[in-house]
Scaffold this motif. Structure first.
Motif, PDB file in Angstrom:
ATOM      1  N   UNK A  33       3.645   7.073  -9.153  1.00 37.84           N
ATOM      2  CA  UNK A  33       5.470   7.281  -9.205  1.00 37.84           C
ATOM      3  C   UNK A  33       5.750   7.919  -7.836  1.00 37.84           C
ATOM      4  N   UNK A  34       5.278   8.591  -7.206  1.00 32.75           N
ATOM      5  CA  UNK A  34       5.487   8.829  -5.773  1.00 32.75           C
ATOM      6  C   UNK A  34       4.621   8.340  -4.706  1.00 32.75           C
ATOM      7  N   UNK A  35       5.593   8.370  -3.755  1.00 31.50           N
ATOM      8  CA  UNK A  35       4.642   8.233  -2.243  1.00 31.50           C
ATOM      9  C   UNK A  35       3.789   9.309  -1.696  1.00 31.50           C
ATOM     10  N   UNK A  36       3.814  10.377  -2.385  1.00 31.80           N
ATOM     11  CA  UNK A  36       2.860  11.534  -1.909  1.00 31.80           C
ATOM     12  C   UNK A  36       1.790  11.454  -2.722  1.00 31.80           C
ATOM     13  N   UNK A  37       1.778  10.725  -3.859  1.00 28.42           N
ATOM     14  CA  UNK A  37       0.373  10.096  -5.031  1.00 28.42           C
ATOM     15  C   UNK A  37      -0.280   9.252  -4.263  1.00 28.42           C
ATOM     16  N   UNK A  38      -0.321   8.675  -3.557  1.00 25.45           N
ATOM     17  CA  UNK A  38      -0.700   8.007  -2.702  1.00 25.45           C
ATOM     18  C   UNK A  38      -1.785   8.140  -1.901  1.00 25.45           C
ATOM     19  N   UNK A  39      -2.925   7.754  -1.327  1.00 27.11           N
ATOM     20  CA  UNK A  39      -4.019   7.800  -0.549  1.00 27.11           C
ATOM     21  C   UNK A  39      -4.606   6.856   0.127  1.00 27.11           C
ATOM     22  N   UNK A  40      -4.798   6.735   1.776  1.00 27.76           N
ATOM     23  CA  UNK A  40      -5.658   5.722   2.353  1.00 27.76           C
ATOM     24  C   UNK A  40      -7.163   5.882   2.120  1.00 27.76           C
ATOM     25  N   UNK A  41      -7.337   5.040   1.831  1.00 28.08           N
ATOM     26  CA  UNK A  41      -9.355   5.112   1.863  1.00 28.08           C
ATOM     27  C   UNK A  41      -9.152   6.942   3.334  1.00 28.08           C
ATOM     28  N   UNK A  42      -8.637   6.392   4.214  1.00 28.01           N
ATOM     29  CA  UNK A  42      -9.303   7.939   5.695  1.00 28.01           C
ATOM     30  C   UNK A  42      -8.839   9.378   4.797  1.00 28.01           C
ATOM     31  N   UNK A  88      -8.905  -9.155   9.374  1.00 28.67           N
ATOM     32  CA  UNK A  88      -7.943  -9.102   7.936  1.00 28.67           C
ATOM     33  C   UNK A  88      -8.421  -8.801   7.110  1.00 28.67           C
ATOM     34  N   UNK A  89      -7.821  -7.871   6.331  1.00 33.42           N
ATOM     35  CA  UNK A  89      -7.783  -7.746   4.637  1.00 33.42           C
ATOM     36  C   UNK A  89      -5.965  -6.890   4.675  1.00 33.42           C
ATOM     37  N   UNK A  90      -6.238  -6.789   3.175  1.00 36.45           N
ATOM     38  CA  UNK A  90      -4.991  -5.949   3.006  1.00 36.45           C
ATOM     39  C   UNK A  90      -4.941  -4.703   3.421  1.00 36.45           C
ATOM     40  N   UNK A  91      -3.961  -4.640   4.306  1.00 40.21           N
ATOM     41  CA  UNK A  91      -3.482  -3.240   4.445  1.00 40.21           C
ATOM     42  C   UNK A  91      -4.457  -2.874   6.168  1.00 40.21           C
ATOM     43  N   UNK A  92      -4.927  -3.485   6.410  1.00 45.72           N
ATOM     44  CA  UNK A  92      -5.763  -3.634   7.466  1.00 45.72           C
ATOM     45  C   UNK A  92      -4.394  -3.001   9.051  1.00 45.72           C
ATOM     46  N   UNK A  93      -3.396  -2.821   9.243  1.00 47.44           N
ATOM     47  CA  UNK A  93      -1.714  -3.038   9.673  1.00 47.44           C
ATOM     48  C   UNK A  93      -1.928  -1.274   9.957  1.00 47.44           C
ATOM     49  N   UNK A  94      -1.677  -1.037   8.605  1.00 47.96           N
ATOM     50  CA  UNK A  94      -0.892   0.418   8.368  1.00 47.96           C
ATOM     51  C   UNK A  94      -2.657   1.094   8.479  1.00 47.96           C
ATOM     52  N   UNK A  95      -3.749   0.744   8.068  1.00 47.89           N
ATOM     53  CA  UNK A  95      -5.251   1.772   8.687  1.00 47.89           C
ATOM     54  C   UNK A  95      -5.507   1.700  10.320  1.00 47.89           C
ATOM     55  N   UNK A  96      -5.194   0.755  11.009  1.00 49.85           N
ATOM     56  CA  UNK A  96      -5.484   0.365  11.948  1.00 49.85           C
ATOM     57  C   UNK A  96      -4.435   2.011  12.646  1.00 49.85           C
ATOM     58  N   UNK A  97      -2.913   1.694  11.940  1.00 44.92           N
ATOM     59  CA  UNK A  97      -1.903   2.578  12.811  1.00 44.92           C
ATOM     60  C   UNK A  97      -2.263   4.348  11.938  1.00 44.92           C
ATOM     61  N   UNK A  98      -2.666   3.867  11.073  1.00 43.67           N
ATOM     62  CA  UNK A  98      -3.262   4.760  10.528  1.00 43.67           C
ATOM     63  C   UNK A  98      -4.041   6.104  11.574  1.00 43.67           C
ATOM     64  N   UNK A  99      -5.152   5.218  11.633  1.00 44.60           N
ATOM     65  CA  UNK A  99      -6.837   5.453  12.389  1.00 44.60           C
ATOM     66  C   UNK A  99      -6.181   6.011  14.004  1.00 44.60           C
ATOM     67  N   UNK A 100      -5.182   5.561  14.723  1.00 39.30           N
ATOM     68  CA  UNK A 100      -4.186   6.004  15.891  1.00 39.30           C
ATOM     69  C   UNK A 100      -3.558   7.245  16.029  1.00 39.30           C
ATOM     70  N   UNK A 101      -2.858   7.062  14.681  1.00 40.30           N
ATOM     71  CA  UNK A 101      -2.237   8.511  14.654  1.00 40.30           C
ATOM     72  C   UNK A 101      -2.370  10.107  14.227  1.00 40.30           C
ATOM     73  N   UNK A 102      -3.531   9.511  13.164  1.00 39.53           N
ATOM     74  CA  UNK A 102      -4.488  10.833  12.150  1.00 39.53           C
ATOM     75  C   UNK A 102      -4.058  10.832  10.956  1.00 39.53           C
ATOM     76  N   UNK A 103      -4.467  10.946  10.037  1.00 42.43           N
ATOM     77  CA  UNK A 103      -4.630  11.220   8.722  1.00 42.43           C
ATOM     78  C   UNK A 103      -4.251  12.865   8.738  1.00 42.43           C
ATOM     79  N   UNK A 104      -2.874  12.177   7.503  1.00 42.38           N
ATOM     80  CA  UNK A 104      -2.352  13.718   7.370  1.00 42.38           C
ATOM     81  C   UNK A 104      -3.107  14.662   6.468  1.00 42.38           C
ATOM     82  N   UNK A 105      -4.279  14.191   5.444  1.00 42.19           N
ATOM     83  CA  UNK A 105      -5.103  14.340   4.782  1.00 42.19           C
ATOM     84  C   UNK A 105      -6.436  14.498   4.539  1.00 42.19           C
TER      85      UNK A 105
END
Length: 412
Positions: free
Chosen positions: A261-270, A284-301
């Motif tokens: 119910x909140x964006x902050x409750x969600x988690x990426x595989x990283x 290609x796969x669902x979510x690849x672009x977002x995960x590529x960007x997360x990999x580049x900038x680093x994960x918060x959690x």
């Protein structure tokens, strides 16, 4: 509704219920995805836990949702859904993988078994049919929900291999980790799939059979397993084993993005400690672009293991003239984790490990603190008073015996 009939929304019995009812002396049952399953068979889970770690345990995992994909594009659909490179999954192999939404946040995780060239079976903890259909729109494949058709048993423990071979009268000792064998019940033309998989972190197998033959399989395994100490095992013991193995539980250690119910409750595989399962090198796969960007900038959690300092825990409880009261069943109540007085995350699963003699947990922490050996504090409630006990970040799995992966002959 006639008197005595079950409510249409009441959990239904699995195909193994007649045998479970005989063994379930505790009468403690739980609703798992709409199915009724034993929490413990005896009044304590302890003997069932030790069966997982010292002999062999039989766990009903029928409630897993099961989907079969067929057709020339079946593999392509699975590869589009999953973050792992499913296209490389050969016939006779099984792969674990999470799957994500377009924002790279986890919807779920499960396994993909490749039964033949254009036939796959996917497992999931939640209903996923509509999502799989949507993702595969326009491709040449069919998908069938076989959850009701297939019963499933998990045979886990160091003696599981011997029980399996004795029950089936076949030499399956060489079946490798995350491999699949298509076989049959002894002397009968009843198909049976055996996968070298499980949710305990120990040597183990999962057996998949048509629901109409479920009791035959149960009886066969229980009879063959008697000399090896095989016993039915409920969900309470499996919960402890999966924490020792560092395995995540949906709705507990991560919240599916379609239920958050909140964006902050969600988690990426990283962020969930599953970065190894993200194949950014596939096209290609669902979510690849977002995960590529997360990999580049680093994960918060980051998801980590925690080992709570026993002496420190004794000190906290001693303030109330009590010994530490943490043994027993695993806890799924999230509690804050602190560093220098500031909350840096939360522990979502905790248990006293009977095997390791340690109080351990799984936690999501700010990534900069997610390194083994980092000292933190975890909230502990004693006599309605919230206190803090010292803990350290630890690697997972906490328990990882060589027998989980090894084969007697050293094969794949």
């Amino acid at each position: 509704m006639s008197a005595g009939s079950a409510h249409p929304l009441a959990p239904r019995p699995t195909p193994f219920y007649p045998r479970q009812q005989e063994h379930c002396h505790s009468r403690e049952w739980k609703n798992w995805a709409g199915w009724i399953c034993p929490v413990t068979y005896e009044h304590s889970h302890e003997a069932e836990y030790w069966a997982i770690r010292n002999s062999a345990a039989l766990i009903d995992v029928t409630p897993l949702f099961k989907y079969e994909l067929r057709g020339p594009d079946a593999l392509r659909v699975a590869d589009r859904i999953m973050t792992r490179k499913i296209a490389s999954c050969q016939v006779g192999r099984v792969m674990y993988s999470p799957w994500c939404d377009e924002q790279g946040k986890m919807i779920e995780d499960g396994t993909v078994a490749r039964l033949s060239q254009d036939h796959l079976r996917l497992t999931a903890a939640e209903r996923s049919l509509r999502w799989f259909e949507d993702v595969g729109y326009g491709l040449e494949f069919t998908i069938e929900d076989v959850t009701e058709k297939l019963a499933a048993l998990s045979l886990q423990g160091p003696r599981a291999r011997r029980v399996l071979c004795a029950a089936l009268g076949q030499d399956l000792a060489g079946l490798g980790w995350f491999r699949l064998a298509a076989t049959h019940l002894p002397g009968r033309e009843v198909g049976l799939a055996v996968t070298r998989t499980g949710y305990t972190g120990d040597l183990g197998y999962e057996l998949w059979i048509e629901a109409a033959h479920a009791l035959d399989l149960w009886d066969l395994l229980m009879q063959a397993g008697r000399p090896y100490g095989l016993r039915p095992c409920g969900l309470a013991a499996m919960d402890i084993a999966r924490i020792e193995a560092g395995l995540l539980l949906i709705d507990v250690d991560f919240i599916p993005s379609n239920k958050a119910v909140l964006e902050t409750q969600k988690s990426s595989p990283f962020e969930a400690g599953l970065g190894w399962s993200v194949a950014l090198d596939k096209p290609d796969f669902i979510g690849r672009s977002a995960l590529l960007e997360e990999k580049r900038r680093g994960s918060r959690w980051a998801l980590v293991g925690l080992e709570i300092d026993w002496v420190g825990l004794e000190r906290v409880f001693a303030g109330f003239d009590l010994p530490p009261q943490v043994a027993g069943r695993a806890s799924r109540d999230p509690v804050p984790v602190y560093k220098a007085g500031r909350q840096i995350g939360q522990a979502t699963s905790r248990t006293f490990s009977p095997r390791l003699k340690k109080y351990i947990g799984l936690a999501t922490l700010e990534a900069r603190h997610a390194h083994p050996g980092v000292e933190v504090e975890i909230e502990v409630t004693v006599e309605y008073t919230r206190l803090k006990a010292p803990a350290k970040v630890a690697k997972t799995p906490f328990f990882d015996p060589p027998r989980k992966r090894s084969n007697p002959g050293g094969g794949p």
